[in-house]
Design a protein around this motif. Structure first.
Motif, PDB file in Angstrom:
ATOM      1  N   ILE A   1       0.876  -1.175   0.000  1.00  0.00           N
ATOM      2  CA  ILE A   1       0.000   0.000   0.000  1.00  0.00           C
ATOM      3  C   ILE A   1       0.908   1.218   0.000  1.00  0.00           C
ATOM      4  CG2 ILE A   1      -1.754   1.265   1.299  1.00  0.00           C
ATOM      5  CD1 ILE A   1      -2.679  -1.414   2.421  1.00  0.00           C
ATOM      6  N   SER A   2       0.576   2.211  -0.832  1.00  0.00           N
ATOM      7  CA  SER A   2       1.473   3.352  -1.004  1.00  0.00           C
ATOM      8  C   SER A   2       1.707   4.109   0.294  1.00  0.00           C
ATOM      9  CB  SER A   2       0.911   4.300  -2.075  1.00  0.00           C
ATOM     10  OG  SER A   2      -0.382   4.743  -1.686  1.00  0.00           O
ATOM     11  N   GLU A   3       0.651   4.362   1.056  1.00  0.00           N
ATOM     12  CA  GLU A   3       0.778   5.073   2.327  1.00  0.00           C
ATOM     13  C   GLU A   3      -0.421   4.718   3.174  1.00  0.00           C
ATOM     14  OE1 GLU A   3       0.370   9.474   2.689  1.00  0.00           O
ATOM     15  OE2 GLU A   3       2.444   9.353   3.388  1.00  0.00           O
ATOM     16  N   ARG A   4      -0.218   4.726   4.503  1.00  0.00           N
ATOM     17  CA  ARG A   4      -1.324   4.376   5.408  1.00  0.00           C
ATOM     18  C   ARG A   4      -1.478   5.473   6.455  1.00  0.00           C
ATOM     19  NH1 ARG A   4      -1.610   0.222  10.017  1.00  0.00           N
ATOM     20  NH2 ARG A   4       0.627   0.002   9.678  1.00  0.00           N
ATOM     21  N   ILE A   5      -2.697   5.982   6.566  1.00  0.00           N
ATOM     22  CA  ILE A   5      -2.987   6.978   7.595  1.00  0.00           C
ATOM     23  C   ILE A   5      -3.440   6.248   8.852  1.00  0.00           C
ATOM     24  CG2 ILE A   5      -4.489   8.892   8.244  1.00  0.00           C
ATOM     25  CD1 ILE A   5      -4.627   9.669   5.304  1.00  0.00           C
ATOM     26  N   ARG A   6      -2.863   6.638   9.971  1.00  0.00           N
ATOM     27  CA  ARG A   6      -3.235   5.993  11.240  1.00  0.00           C
ATOM     28  C   ARG A   6      -4.002   6.975  12.131  1.00  0.00           C
ATOM     29  NH1 ARG A   6       1.752   3.314  14.196  1.00  0.00           N
ATOM     30  NH2 ARG A   6       2.345   5.516  14.296  1.00  0.00           N
ATOM     31  N   VAL A   7      -5.096   6.470  12.674  1.00  0.00           N
ATOM     32  CA  VAL A   7      -5.817   7.215  13.720  1.00  0.00           C
ATOM     33  C   VAL A   7      -5.403   6.591  15.055  1.00  0.00           C
ATOM     34  CG1 VAL A   7      -8.067   7.766  14.697  1.00  0.00           C
ATOM     35  CG2 VAL A   7      -7.759   7.723  12.207  1.00  0.00           C
TER      36      VAL A   7
ATOM     37  N   ASP B   1      -6.625  -1.305   6.699  1.00  0.00           N
ATOM     38  CA  ASP B   1      -7.500  -0.429   5.904  1.00  0.00           C
ATOM     39  C   ASP B   1      -8.929  -0.625   6.409  1.00  0.00           C
ATOM     40  OD1 ASP B   1      -8.799   1.135   4.105  1.00  0.00           O
ATOM     41  OD2 ASP B   1      -8.208  -0.003   2.322  1.00  0.00           O
ATOM     42  N   ILE B   2      -9.563   0.467   6.765  1.00  0.00           N
ATOM     43  CA  ILE B   2     -10.893   0.415   7.359  1.00  0.00           C
ATOM     44  C   ILE B   2     -11.982   0.112   6.339  1.00  0.00           C
ATOM     45  CG2 ILE B   2     -11.545   2.858   7.059  1.00  0.00           C
ATOM     46  CD1 ILE B   2     -11.895   0.918  10.326  1.00  0.00           C
ATOM     47  N   THR B   3     -11.663   0.258   5.019  1.00  0.00           N
ATOM     48  CA  THR B   3     -12.684   0.187   3.967  1.00  0.00           C
ATOM     49  C   THR B   3     -13.504  -1.102   3.983  1.00  0.00           C
ATOM     50  OG1 THR B   3     -11.337   1.619   2.579  1.00  0.00           O
ATOM     51  CG2 THR B   3     -13.073   0.381   1.483  1.00  0.00           C
ATOM     52  N   PRO B   4     -12.891  -2.283   4.108  1.00  0.00           N
ATOM     53  CA  PRO B   4     -13.708  -3.515   4.065  1.00  0.00           C
ATOM     54  C   PRO B   4     -14.744  -3.593   5.191  1.00  0.00           C
ATOM     55  CG  PRO B   4     -11.380  -4.013   3.759  1.00  0.00           C
ATOM     56  CD  PRO B   4     -11.455  -2.578   4.181  1.00  0.00           C
ATOM     57  N   TYR B   5     -14.537  -2.841   6.251  1.00  0.00           N
ATOM     58  CA  TYR B   5     -15.437  -2.922   7.408  1.00  0.00           C
ATOM     59  C   TYR B   5     -16.467  -1.785   7.424  1.00  0.00           C
ATOM     60  CZ  TYR B   5     -11.528  -5.850   8.908  1.00  0.00           C
ATOM     61  OH  TYR B   5     -10.539  -6.804   8.962  1.00  0.00           O
TER      62      TYR B   5
ATOM     63  N   SER C   1      -7.261  13.542   1.104  1.00  0.00           N
ATOM     64  CA  SER C   1      -7.683  13.886  -0.261  1.00  0.00           C
ATOM     65  C   SER C   1      -7.224  12.833  -1.258  1.00  0.00           C
ATOM     66  CB  SER C   1      -7.116  15.256  -0.657  1.00  0.00           C
ATOM     67  OG  SER C   1      -5.706  15.259  -0.534  1.00  0.00           O
ATOM     68  N   ALA C   2      -6.150  12.102  -0.948  1.00  0.00           N
ATOM     69  CA  ALA C   2      -5.630  11.076  -1.861  1.00  0.00           C
ATOM     70  C   ALA C   2      -6.308   9.732  -1.678  1.00  0.00           C
ATOM     71  CB  ALA C   2      -4.126  10.926  -1.669  1.00  0.00           C
ATOM     72  N   GLN C   3      -7.270   9.679  -0.767  1.00  0.00           N
ATOM     73  CA  GLN C   3      -8.002   8.430  -0.516  1.00  0.00           C
ATOM     74  C   GLN C   3      -7.065   7.283  -0.131  1.00  0.00           C
ATOM     75  OE1 GLN C   3     -11.682   7.969  -0.647  1.00  0.00           O
ATOM     76  NE2 GLN C   3     -11.165  10.109  -0.210  1.00  0.00           N
ATOM     77  N   ASP C   4      -6.091   7.583   0.745  1.00  0.00           N
ATOM     78  CA  ASP C   4      -5.190   6.542   1.248  1.00  0.00           C
ATOM     79  C   ASP C   4      -5.919   5.650   2.244  1.00  0.00           C
ATOM     80  OD1 ASP C   4      -2.918   7.385  -0.157  1.00  0.00           O
ATOM     81  OD2 ASP C   4      -2.538   8.977   1.332  1.00  0.00           O
TER      82      ASP C   4
ATOM     83  N   ILE D   1     -12.087  10.155   8.990  1.00  0.00           N
ATOM     84  CA  ILE D   1     -10.859  10.521   8.264  1.00  0.00           C
ATOM     85  C   ILE D   1     -10.858   9.932   6.857  1.00  0.00           C
ATOM     86  CG2 ILE D   1      -8.348  10.253   8.236  1.00  0.00           C
ATOM     87  CD1 ILE D   1      -9.394  12.322  10.242  1.00  0.00           C
ATOM     88  N   LYS D   2     -11.360   8.701   6.714  1.00  0.00           N
ATOM     89  CA  LYS D   2     -11.385   8.061   5.391  1.00  0.00           C
ATOM     90  C   LYS D   2     -12.156   8.923   4.394  1.00  0.00           C
ATOM     91  CE  LYS D   2     -13.190   4.030   2.966  1.00  0.00           C
ATOM     92  NZ  LYS D   2     -14.002   4.861   2.046  1.00  0.00           N
ATOM     93  N   ASN D   3     -13.240   9.529   4.860  1.00  0.00           N
ATOM     94  CA  ASN D   3     -14.090  10.306   3.955  1.00  0.00           C
ATOM     95  C   ASN D   3     -13.796  11.816   3.996  1.00  0.00           C
ATOM     96  OD1 ASN D   3     -15.638   7.988   3.147  1.00  0.00           O
ATOM     97  ND2 ASN D   3     -16.625   8.068   5.166  1.00  0.00           N
ATOM     98  N   SER D   4     -12.698  12.182   4.692  1.00  0.00           N
ATOM     99  CA  SER D   4     -12.383  13.607   4.841  1.00  0.00           C
ATOM    100  C   SER D   4     -11.558  14.105   3.652  1.00  0.00           C
ATOM    101  CB  SER D   4     -11.621  13.842   6.149  1.00  0.00           C
ATOM    102  OG  SER D   4     -11.131  15.155   6.213  1.00  0.00           O
TER     103      SER D   4
END
Length: 978
Positions: free
Chosen positions: A842-848, A933-937, A900-903, A892-895
């Motif tokens: 994955i190119s980059e991962r944002i962590r909360v 990645d939170i997307t599948p959930y 903005s890059a949808q990481d 954050i995923k939808n922010s």
């Protein structure tokens, strides 16, 4: 029932007419005189010249040029004599307690007119016993038995020490009496003895009528003998045939005295006066589990048979005088008049607590040789109800302390720009000189307390509260007397002993009630019942240990010698109380005795031995009853709260649904109701000793924020109008940057200090250096170690980018509710938002990231369903933390601003305590799978979230309490919910 004093009044009028100006009536106590005077007036039916009423103590004191010495001064003088005679350099602090015992022994010796030289004979010289012909064979045997314990064959170290001390007692006795006499003073026993030994005293009254005495000391008997010989003494005895026959201890003394002092009422019909115990009586014994229930029973007892209408023929006797307050509050409204002879204890007034708090404020609450005070003691003093009379600005100071949380505020800060009252309250009592002594500090302390009381008196002079003013006067008088003794040099003790003395004085001081004594229901102690008779009597706390009082034989004079020389023993004290008990019941026909049957809190649960004796010997039928609490224990009802229109309106007005809002609903809907619907905030107590979990977390978060903000330029940080900082450009963190920063060994400590200033002490000024107490210092070190641990973890993740810290994020969410589709704002605070290097292609991962200073659970929720479960098993897996991290990750995923890059966005919980391992990763897991990645959930989570919000906003679903009662143990609303 014809009262004893009424018969006495009848006899006095018959013998002396209406002019009794040359008659003195001597009573054991003052109260009986008021009743006798009333009877004389009633029987005479016209104006009379009443006799002079005096107590036996007054009779002695009137015929002496000496004054009875103050008890404290007596001990101080006794201490000086003791040191001079024994050569033992004992401090007054250590001497004071057993000095009181020694003084009591000397008093007993003189009141029983014992030859002190013989009593305190040298034990090593048994031949001194050869010439004691005045002793009986029994007394000689008792003395020889005592002396035999000190034969050389059985000597021990303890006996040697006692023998050494005993050999000085006579010298101490003589020296002490001489020292007091030089000051025209004496203790009571010495004064009495001097009076009876003075052959020149002229007793100028024609007759002395001794009324209602029981036990008389030898010195009192000697005085009576002298007056009897002069033809001036007459005696009126109050007793009953019931205990005068046989060996009943209640009649022990009167049986002896009747042989020498004839009874003036002997010519009257004896059955009417002295055979009342044989008459019909309604006697009831009532057991109760607490003292308070007995006091509350007063209300029902007075209303029963309309006893409250019987006025002064009704007596409520308190064996435990501490019940006075409860009894007063239990009197029924129908009672129009009441006379209370028990003094109101000064200890139960707010002045007692005020003095204690002021001493603690200037002692424990004020570090020695400093200009600061400990916050806890400052708050305690400021919250006292009488502080408002010291300064009208006390509330402003309290507010200022709560805002700034200075745990060691300075004297200048507390004085509020020189406010007179606050400057006095926080006055410096330490003399800044090399000659400063304990005595000088004690003078300052007493002067300080007196100044405080004077200011209170001045400010409250218009207050219409007699009890307040009388309490103030009594307290001031006690402290003023101590000041005189300290100033004169008599009282030289350390502050701890001085504090004990103040406490002891206040505890033994009562405030007398004023009123017409012969009117209304009588509330009194056991001693006040002497010579008085009542038709209806209720005795509370009639327990063994209270009737008779818990008698002890603490004395330097051993029992065998006391017995031999006729000094007071335990048997004497029991006989005295036996008479008190029987005499207060003898003429009553309606008797109720209550006792505490509980065997806890020091209670034996036994009725008085005199009650048992009455059951066995009196032949009267006795009814047994039991009092129980009027209310039943409330069982938890776990009532639910319906979502009324008012409730829904409050919920509709919630501006943002936070994870805490949602989690509270899941944990306990009743707690949710109190917190969010009723708006009941948890108390935010200031505690100087404890940094609670919330404050601890805030300090750590702020310290971490300060550390990473240190790598940003000023242009990267924006500060809002409230002083809140926020990153406007990301910060790239590398290993080199962290290594360079950590070369400054004091950096972490400085940052933690600043976080403490801001979050705990609420002071933003970097020049303010807080003074930590022990627990705060420990917390500071723990937080510093956590911050170093965090930096160590982060170094392993480098390079990474800090996007934001303590970040406020939000989003909107449409939810189909029972009232139609509604839009909600959801969001909250993210501790840290960062981006790390590529993982798993994955190119980059944002962590909360959410920091957690507690310990992580070893198990995780297995799926989204469990995350939204409120069962104890689910909550034990930190599902509330998961919901929070997932919610922020979805935002954050939808922010567009932060992603903005949808990481990919990954939720994380960083448990500092568990982060020591090299491969530690805060990324959350569901089951065994890391959530990179939170997307599948997203779909499943959002469906559950919408369902939860729909339930919260469904009026048909009431708010129910949790089924897990363990959560109630720490719930701040448990007291409301039951």
């Amino acid at each position: 029932m014809k009262a004893f004093l009424k018969t006495v009044a009848q006899d006095m009028l018959a013998k002396y007419g209406t002019n009794m100006s040359d008659i003195a009536v001597v009573f054991p106590n003052k109260r009986a005189a008021l009743f006798l005077n009333t009877y004389l007036a009633q029987l005479a039916g016209k104006p009379i010249w009443t006799p002079t009423y005096i107590t036996i103590s007054d009779l002695f004191r009137r015929h002496s040029d000496l004054k009875v010495a103050d008890p404290i001064k007596s001990i101080c003088d006794l201490h000086k004599v003791f040191v001079a005679c024994t050569g033992i350099d004992e401090t007054l602090d250590h001497f004071y307690g057993w000095g009181q015992l020694l003084l009591a022994d000397f008093d007993d010796v003189d009141k029983n007119m014992v030859d002190a030289k013989l009593l305190f004979a040298n034990l090593s010289d048994i031949h001194e016993l050869d010439d004691v012909s005045y002793l009986t064979d029994y007394q000689k045997a008792m003395i020889k038995k005592f002396f035999s314990n000190f034969s050389d064959d059985h000597n021990t170290e303890l006996k040697k020490r006692f023998l050494q001390l005993w050999s000085h007692f006579y010298d101490i006795y003589v020296g002490f009496n001489q020292k007091l006499a030089e000051q025209q003073l004496a203790y009571e026993g010495a004064l009495y003895r001097k009076v009876v030994n003075d052959e020149d005293i002229d007793f100028h009254y024609k007759k002395y009528l001794f009324i209602g005495f029981n036990m008389m000391q030898i010195v009192e008997q000697t005085l009576c003998d002298r007056l009897l010989k002069q033809g001036k003494a007459l005696f009126y005895w109050d007793y009953d045939k019931y205990y005068m026959e046989g060996q009943n201890e209640a009649g022990h003394y009167i049986r002896q005295y009747l042989k020498h002092y004839p009874n003036e009422l002997a010519s009257y019909p004896q059955k009417d006066i002295y055979d009342n115990m044989s008459k019909n009586k309604d006697i009831t014994y009532i057991s109760a589990p607490t003292e308070n229930i007995q006091a509350r029973y007063v209300n029902a007892w007075l209303k029963e048979h309309n006893r409250y209408k019987m006025g002064r023929n009704v007596a409520i006797v308190l064996s435990d005088e501490n019940l006075l307050q409860s009894v007063i509050h239990s009197l029924p409204e129908e009672v129009k008049s009441v006379n209370i002879t028990i003094g109101y204890p000064l200890q139960q007034t707010p002045f007692y607590s005020l003095i204690q708090q002021l001493i603690q404020l200037q002692g424990t609450g004020h570090p020695q040789h400093s200009e600061t005070y400990r916050l806890h003691y400052v708050l305690t003093a400021l919250r006292h109800p009488y502080t408002r009379f010291i300064s009208s600005r006390y509330a402003d100071l309290l507010e200022k302390l709560e805002e700034q949380k200075r745990f060691y505020p300075s004297r200048d800060f507390l004085s509020m720009d020189g406010d007179e009252g606050l400057s006095l309250l926080f006055r410096n009592l330490e003399e800044q000189t090399a000659e400063a002594t304990q005595s000088s500090y004690n003078k300052q302390l007493i002067s300080y307390l007196l100044d405080i009381l004077r200011m209170i008196g001045t400010q409250a002079k218009d207050l219409n509260d007699p009890l307040f003013h009388e309490s103030l006067y009594r307290t001031y008088t006690l402290l003023n007397r101590l000041q005189e003794l300290i100033t004169s040099g008599d009282l030289e003790v350390d502050t701890i002993t001085l504090e004990r003395l103040i406490q002891q004085l206040i505890q033994t001081t009562s405030i007398p009630f004023h009123g017409e004594p012969a009117e209304g229901i009588q509330v009194m102690g056991v001693l006040e019942t002497r010579n008085l008779d009542f038709d209806h009597i209720l005795v509370l706390s009639c327990n063994e240990g209270k009737i008779p009082k818990g008698v002890n034989d603490s004395s330097f004079i051993p029992y065998s010698l006391r017995k031999a020389y006729g000094l007071t023993t335990v048997e004497n004290k029991v006989a005295i109380f036996a008479y008190y008990f029987h005499s207060m019941l003898q003429r009553a026909h309606d008797i109720t005795l209550t006792y505490n049957n509980a065997t806890e809190d020091g209670q034996s649960g036994e009725m008085s031995r005199f009650m048992l004796q009455l059951m066995v010997e009196s032949q009267h039928p006795i009814v047994r009853k039991t009092l129980i609490a009027g209310q039943k224990p409330l069982r938890p009802a776990y009532d639910e709260e319906p979502k009324t229109e008012e409730v829904m309106k409050v919920l509709d007005d919630v501006r943002m649904l936070t994870p805490t809002f949602l989690n509270t609903y899941q944990r306990c809907q009743k707690q949710f109701y109190y917190k969010y619907v009723k708006g009941l905030l948890e108390p935010d107590e200031i505690d100087e000793d404890e940094v609670d979990n919330r404050i601890f977390g805030n300090i750590f978060h702020r310290a971490a924020e300060l550390f990473y903000y240190g790598f940003a330029s000023k242009s990267d940080i924006q500060t809002d109008e409230k002083g809140k900082q926020q990153l406007i450009r990301p910060i790239v963190i590398t290993a080199d940057i962290l290594d360079q920063a950590m070369k400054d060994k004091m950096l972490v400590d400085r940052l933690v200090d600043q976080a403490f200033r801001e979050e705990l002490f609420k002071v933003g000024n970097n020049d303010y250096h807080p003074k930590y107490n022990g627990l705060q210092l420990i917390n500071k070190e723990v937080i510093a170690s956590y911050l170093r641990q965090l930096i160590s973890i982060d170094r392993r993740q480098t390079p990474f980018t800090i996007i934001g810290m303590e970040l406020v994020v939000s989003d909107t969410l449409n939810v189909n509710t029972s009232r139609g589709e509604k839009q909600f704002k959801i969001g909250g605070f993210i501790d840290r938002l960062d981006a790390i290097s590529p993982i798993s292609n994955i190119s980059e991962r944002i962590r909360v990231i959410d920091y957690k200073t507690g310990r992580a659970q070893t198990t995780h929720p297995k799926d989204i369903d469990e995350m939204f479960s409120a069962t104890p098993q689910a909550l034990s897996k930190h599902t509330d933390y998961y919901l929070q991290a997932f919610l922020y990750s979805m935002i954050i995923k939808n922010s567009k601003r932060y992603n903005s890059a949808q990481d990919p966005v990954s939720p994380g919980l960083l448990f500092i305590q568990n982060a020591g391992a090299e491969d530690y990763d805060p990324t959350l897991k569901l089951g065994r799978e890391k959530i990179e990645d939170i997307t599948p959930y997203e779909e499943d989570f959002m469906a559950h979230l919408r369902s939860l919000i729909a339930d919260i906003y469904n009026p048909a679903l009431p708010l129910r309490p949790t089924c897990d009662k363990k959560r109630c143990e720490y719930c701040p609303y448990a007291g409301l919910c039951k």
